[in-house]
Design an enzyme around this catalytic site. Structure first.
Site, PDB file in Angstrom:
ATOM      1  N   SER A  63       0.932  -1.189  -0.265  1.00  0.00           N
ATOM      2  CA  SER A  63       0.033  -0.091   0.009  1.00  0.00           C
ATOM      3  C   SER A  63       1.015   1.214   0.126  1.00  0.00           C
ATOM      4  CB  SER A  63      -0.782  -0.081   1.217  1.00  0.00           C
ATOM      5  OG  SER A  63      -0.275   0.408   2.412  1.00  0.00           O
ATOM      6  N   ASP A  64       0.321   2.299  -0.616  1.00  0.00           N
ATOM      7  CA  ASP A  64       0.970   3.596  -0.076  1.00  0.00           C
ATOM      8  C   ASP A  64       0.765   3.745   1.272  1.00  0.00           C
ATOM      9  OD1 ASP A  64       2.198   6.028  -0.551  1.00  0.00           O
ATOM     10  OD2 ASP A  64       0.819   7.022  -2.232  1.00  0.00           O
ATOM     11  N   TRP A  65       1.579   4.564   1.975  1.00  0.00           N
ATOM     12  CA  TRP A  65       1.732   4.445   3.338  1.00  0.00           C
ATOM     13  C   TRP A  65       0.480   5.272   3.923  1.00  0.00           C
ATOM     14  CZ3 TRP A  65       5.249   2.265   1.533  1.00  0.00           C
ATOM     15  CH2 TRP A  65       6.482   1.985   2.205  1.00  0.00           C
ATOM     16  N   ALA A 105      -2.565   3.884   3.020  1.00  0.00           N
ATOM     17  CA  ALA A 105      -3.610   3.936   2.210  1.00  0.00           C
ATOM     18  C   ALA A 105      -4.746   2.617   2.191  1.00  0.00           C
ATOM     19  CB  ALA A 105      -3.000   3.776   0.832  1.00  0.00           C
TER      20      ALA A 105
END
Length: 305
Positions: free
Chosen positions: A229-231, A233
């Site tokens: 995941s993006d941080w 997300a």
């Protein structure tokens, strides 16, 4: 299936069999801001993920640990030179090795679809073909030294305003010929080991829960790496666990942990879905040299272009 690939799968399954549900779920969320969990009993060491697309930040952000600052991705794209893009990736991989990082969080290959995109300096172009070719060369360069590249942010993350909440409503043709086309070669031809899912939604589903993680990424394109995941997300327990989302960053807190263990126990998430995520995480660890008894060469022989 080749003998080498079969052997790797068998060894990973043997390691998986040694893990309790709690230990498996623990591996699926970061240990801290930049690292994954280790499990010494199965020979798994922590992996460090590091920004960014144009230089390796590492785990400290000050003058004690300087980094080589490479030209922006837009400047790289202006060369139209695939050999330069590959060399760029190789320099990043060498920097990652120097700083103890296993995964480079790049390339950023979202398209320049609006002049208001605040992160266009770290992405290549408005053109999906140019972007795709440069990204594939960059990925080959990074991974040639046994460091994972991470094409990001999959997919349709071409803006900063409302990036956590925006829903990109897009037709199939535009999705395929523009947004997905920018990622396809990095996965299919260059064999990226990690892909980062974006904050935004596409056609109603946030990307950490989106069916696009399964198709075309894992099915049609054959991606066998880790979806990180993006941080921050990943924001749900069951929907993200049922999707092809593998690693929630950062940690140690997140939407999985005890909540995911409970969801498996009461039947809302099949344990087989957790197992598949852990298999892919262990495969990544083998590829970057963070898993005992599985050499990077063995882990990549069947899949590296």
């Amino acid at each position: 299936m080749s003998g080498g690939r079969h052997s790797v799968h068998h060894q990973i399954d043997q390691l998986l069999d040694k893990l309790t549900l709690e230990r498996k779920v623990r591996l699926l969320t970061g240990a801290d801001m930049w690292s994954t969990h280790a499990d010494p009993d199965i020979g798994l060491r922590a992996m460090v993920l590091s920004d960014g697309p144009s230089g390796i930040r590492g785990v400290t952000w000050d003058e004690r640990d300087p980094a080589v600052n490479l030209p922006s991705a837009t400047a790289l794209a202006a060369t139209w030179d695939l050999a330069t893009a590959r060399a760029y990736g190789t320099v990043l991989a060498a920097e990652a090795r120097r700083k103890g990082a296993h995964v480079v969080l790049g390339p950023t290959i979202n398209l320049h679809r609006s002049p208001l995109g605040g992160r266009h300096f770290e992405a290549y172009s408005e053109d999906p073909l140019l972007t795709a070719d440069l990204a594939a060369a960059y990925v080959r360069g990074v991974q040639s030294l046994g460091v994972a590249a991470t094409p990001k942010h999959y997919v349709g993350n071409d803006f900063e305003t409302e990036r956590f909440t925006a829903d990109v409503v897009v037709g199939e043709r535009a999705l395929r010929e523009l947004y997905l086309a920018a990622f396809e070669k990095a996965v299919v031809e260059a064999g990226a080991w990690v892909v980062m899912s974006a904050y935004n939604a596409v056609n109603g589903a946030t990307m950490t829960e989106n069916p696009l993680l399964a198709e075309p990424l894992c099915g049609e394109w054959g991606f066998d790496g880790v979806v990180v995941s993006d941080w921050w997300a990943a924001r749900s327990t069951v929907p993200a666990a049922l999707a092809r989302q593998d690693l929630a960053m950062p940690g140690p807190d997140g939407p999985w942990g005890d909540a995911l263990v409970a969801a498996v126990r009461d039947g809302r998430v099949p344990e087989a879905a957790v197992d598949e995520k852990v298999r892919r995480l262990l495969r990544l660890a083998a590829r970057v040299g963070a898993l005992d008894d599985l050499t990077p060469a063995t882990a990549t022989a069947a899949t590296t272009p």
